[in-house]
Design an enzyme around this catalytic site. Structure first.
Site, short mmCIF file in Angstrom:
data_model
loop_
_atom_site.label_atom_id
_atom_site.label_comp_id
_atom_site.label_asym_id
_atom_site.label_seq_id
_atom_site.Cartn_x
_atom_site.Cartn_y
_atom_site.Cartn_z
N ILE A 13 0.73 -1.27 -0.06
CA ILE A 13 0.00 0.05 -0.03
C ILE A 13 0.74 1.10 0.12
O ILE A 13 0.37 2.23 -0.46
CB ILE A 13 -1.21 0.10 0.96
N SER A 35 12.28 1.45 6.74
CA SER A 35 12.10 0.18 6.02
C SER A 35 13.23 -0.76 6.36
O SER A 35 14.42 -0.57 6.31
CB SER A 35 11.94 0.40 4.66
N ARG A 36 12.96 -2.17 6.70
CA ARG A 36 13.62 -2.93 6.91
C ARG A 36 14.29 -3.55 5.31
O ARG A 36 15.47 -3.93 5.34
CB ARG A 36 13.26 -4.26 7.32
N LYS A 89 -5.29 1.69 8.25
CA LYS A 89 -6.31 0.91 8.61
C LYS A 89 -6.03 -0.49 8.69
O LYS A 89 -4.91 -1.00 8.00
CB LYS A 89 -7.75 1.22 8.21
N ASP A 167 -10.35 -7.46 6.77
CA ASP A 167 -9.35 -6.30 6.37
C ASP A 167 -9.97 -5.58 5.36
O ASP A 167 -9.91 -4.27 5.54
CB ASP A 167 -7.89 -7.14 5.91
P1 NAP Z 1 2.65 -5.56 3.22
O1 NAP Z 1 2.88 -5.21 1.90
O2 NAP Z 1 2.46 -6.94 3.38
O3 NAP Z 1 3.31 -4.86 4.36
C1 NAP Z 1 3.91 -3.43 4.27
C2 NAP Z 1 5.06 -3.32 4.80
O4 NAP Z 1 5.15 -3.29 6.38
C3 NAP Z 1 6.26 -4.46 4.47
O5 NAP Z 1 6.52 -4.27 2.89
C4 NAP Z 1 7.21 -4.15 5.40
O6 NAP Z 1 8.09 -3.00 4.91
C5 NAP Z 1 6.51 -3.83 6.74
N1 NAP Z 1 6.36 -4.81 7.73
C6 NAP Z 1 5.63 -6.06 7.44
N2 NAP Z 1 5.93 -7.01 8.51
C7 NAP Z 1 6.58 -6.07 9.19
C8 NAP Z 1 7.18 -6.43 10.63
N3 NAP Z 1 6.71 -7.81 11.30
N4 NAP Z 1 7.79 -5.47 11.22
C9 NAP Z 1 8.22 -4.36 10.64
N5 NAP Z 1 7.77 -4.10 9.38
C10 NAP Z 1 6.96 -4.95 8.86
O7 NAP Z 1 1.04 -4.97 3.70
P2 NAP Z 1 0.29 -3.74 2.92
O8 NAP Z 1 -0.58 -4.49 1.95
O9 NAP Z 1 0.94 -2.60 2.23
O10 NAP Z 1 -0.68 -3.34 4.17
C11 NAP Z 1 -0.32 -2.51 4.91
C12 NAP Z 1 -1.42 -1.98 5.81
O11 NAP Z 1 -2.20 -1.39 4.87
C13 NAP Z 1 -2.45 -3.05 6.46
O12 NAP Z 1 -3.07 -2.54 7.67
C14 NAP Z 1 -3.47 -3.20 5.27
O13 NAP Z 1 -4.70 -3.40 5.91
C15 NAP Z 1 -3.75 -1.63 4.76
N6 NAP Z 1 -3.98 -1.39 3.49
C16 NAP Z 1 -3.73 -2.39 2.40
C17 NAP Z 1 -4.02 -2.05 1.25
C18 NAP Z 1 -3.86 -3.18 -0.12
O14 NAP Z 1 -4.45 -3.01 -0.95
N7 NAP Z 1 -2.63 -4.14 0.24
C19 NAP Z 1 -5.09 -1.38 0.78
C20 NAP Z 1 -5.48 -0.25 2.05
C21 NAP Z 1 -5.04 -0.52 3.14
P3 NAP Z 1 9.61 -3.01 4.90
O15 NAP Z 1 9.94 -4.25 4.07
O16 NAP Z 1 9.70 -1.69 4.32
O17 NAP Z 1 10.03 -3.26 6.28
#
Ligand code: NAP
Length: 308
Positions: A13, A35-36, A89, A167
């Site tokens: 996101i 970011s890690r 969120k 979610d």
């Molecule tokens: P994601 O790509 O799986 O994770 C986002 C980033 O968070 C990862 O790339 C990583 O970044 C970091 N991360 C993950 N696990 C971690 C940990 N244990 N400790 C520290 N950093 C960690 O998820 P996403 O889809 O972007 O979703 C993130 C949030 O946005 C969620 O709450 C989701 O509900 C919300 N969201 C998602 C979407 C969607 O379409 N996917 C839409 C709207 C809102 P680094 O590698 O940079 O550390």
């Protein structure tokens, strides 16, 4: 004049929505990433929140686009360092975490913005206006998407403490909390949890509305093709459908032209700037409370195993 901001969690996101919105923003410029794994050309890069807090420069605000489980710790640390925080969120893993976040913001005198992207657009404002003086008769939420499109390989989403199909479902609930003058409560839930996973892939939810409107919700991640994020709404003054997760309104002849060119994340960052300027917070936890109630009430059925 733009203010510097840091963005933590450079994942799906962040790349799809936060970075483009920050690039377009007339309020903010990206000064640092936390970011890690990722770094961006020309932007200060930190691996952990601690590293960043040791050298925040001029940054007074951080936006956290991590999954909810690691996000709480990042948010508390940032607020204790006197920074304003915007959260993706859902705001946290539990309701007590939500309370602790809000209490920390009050204690530190910083802005906390629990963001709900789906309800930011003009269509939600129009729906809210239409519902203000109308009597709601029926509201049917139909929220179906292909999990592989929006959460590719995101195994965290299946772990307890995450929401599974709620979610995306919490986006629908965030819209309810924005547009309905009389707030319903969840009265019944049935969930299908894939064998070997901990969170649901599909759910049916029924609500009790204070004036007896018929309110139901279907959430399903086993959908092929593009997402369906519709809310059919029938009142004593007519019927309409809120489409595309609160981005469009259809009176039956196709979507109305709302003339709102802003993306929902443009609205979020503009709202963050307003809150920071005023020194206030926005912390609506009702969508999270509805999901918590759905899990408390929910009956569970084991479904077919899920693999990416
Ligand atoms: P994601 O790509 O799986 O994770 C986002 C980033 O968070 C990862 O790339 C990583 O970044 C970091 N991360 C993950 N696990 C971690 C940990 N244990 N400790 C520290 N950093 C960690 O998820 P996403 O889809 O972007 O979703 C993130 C949030 O946005 C969620 O709450 C989701 O509900 C919300 N969201 C998602 C979407 C969607 O379409 N996917 C839409 C709207 C809102 P680094 O590698 O940079 O550390």
């Amino acid at each position: 004049m733009t203010q510097p901001i840091a963005l933590a969690g450079i994942g799906k996101i962040a790349r799809d929505a936060h970075l483009p919105a920050l690039q377009r923003s007339s309020d903010w410029h990206l000064d640092a990433t936390i970011s890690r794994n990722a770094s961006l050309d020309g932007i200060r890069a930190f691996k952990t929140m601690e590293d960043f807090l040791a050298d925040p420069g001029e940054v007074k605000t951080v936006s956290l686009s991590l999954p909810p489980a690691p996000r709480f710790d990042y948010a508390i640390k940032a607020m204790r360092a006197g920074l304003n925080v915007m959260l993706e969120k859902p705001p946290a893993v539990t309701l007590i975490e939500c309370r602790k976040l809000i209490a920390e913001a009050e204690a530190q005198g910083v802005t906390l913005f629990l963001s709900w992207h789906s309800r930011m657009g003009a269509a939600c404002n129009m729906a809210r206006d239409r519902l203000k003086d109308a009597r709601l008769k029926r509201l049917t939420i139909d929220w179906r998407e292909d999990i592989r499109q929006f959460h590719p390989d995101q195994d965290w989403i299946w772990d307890a403490g995450n929401l599974g199909v709620f979610d995306p479902g919490i986006n629908a609930f965030s819209i309810l909390a924005r547009i309905l003058p009389d707030f319903p409560h969840v009265s019944k839930t049935h969930m299908i949890v894939p064998e070997g996973r901990e969170t649901p892939i599909a759910a049916d939810v029924a609500f009790t509305h204070p004036h007896g409107a018929d309110m139901t919700c279907t959430l399903d991640w086993r959908h092929d093709g593009g997402p369906i994020w519709n809310m059919e709404i029938e009142t004593d003054q007519g019927a309409f459908t809120l489409t595309r997760s609160g981005s469009g309104i259809d009176d039956g002849d196709g979507e109305i032209d709302l003339g709102d060119a802003l993306d929902e994340y443009d609205h979020l960052y503009a709202r963050l700037a307003e809150l920071v300027a005023k020194g206030t917070s926005e912390t609506d936890t009702r969508p999270m409370e509805m999901v918590a109630d759905a899990f408390l009430l929910g009956t569970r059925e084991t479904g077919a195993p899920f693999d990416w």
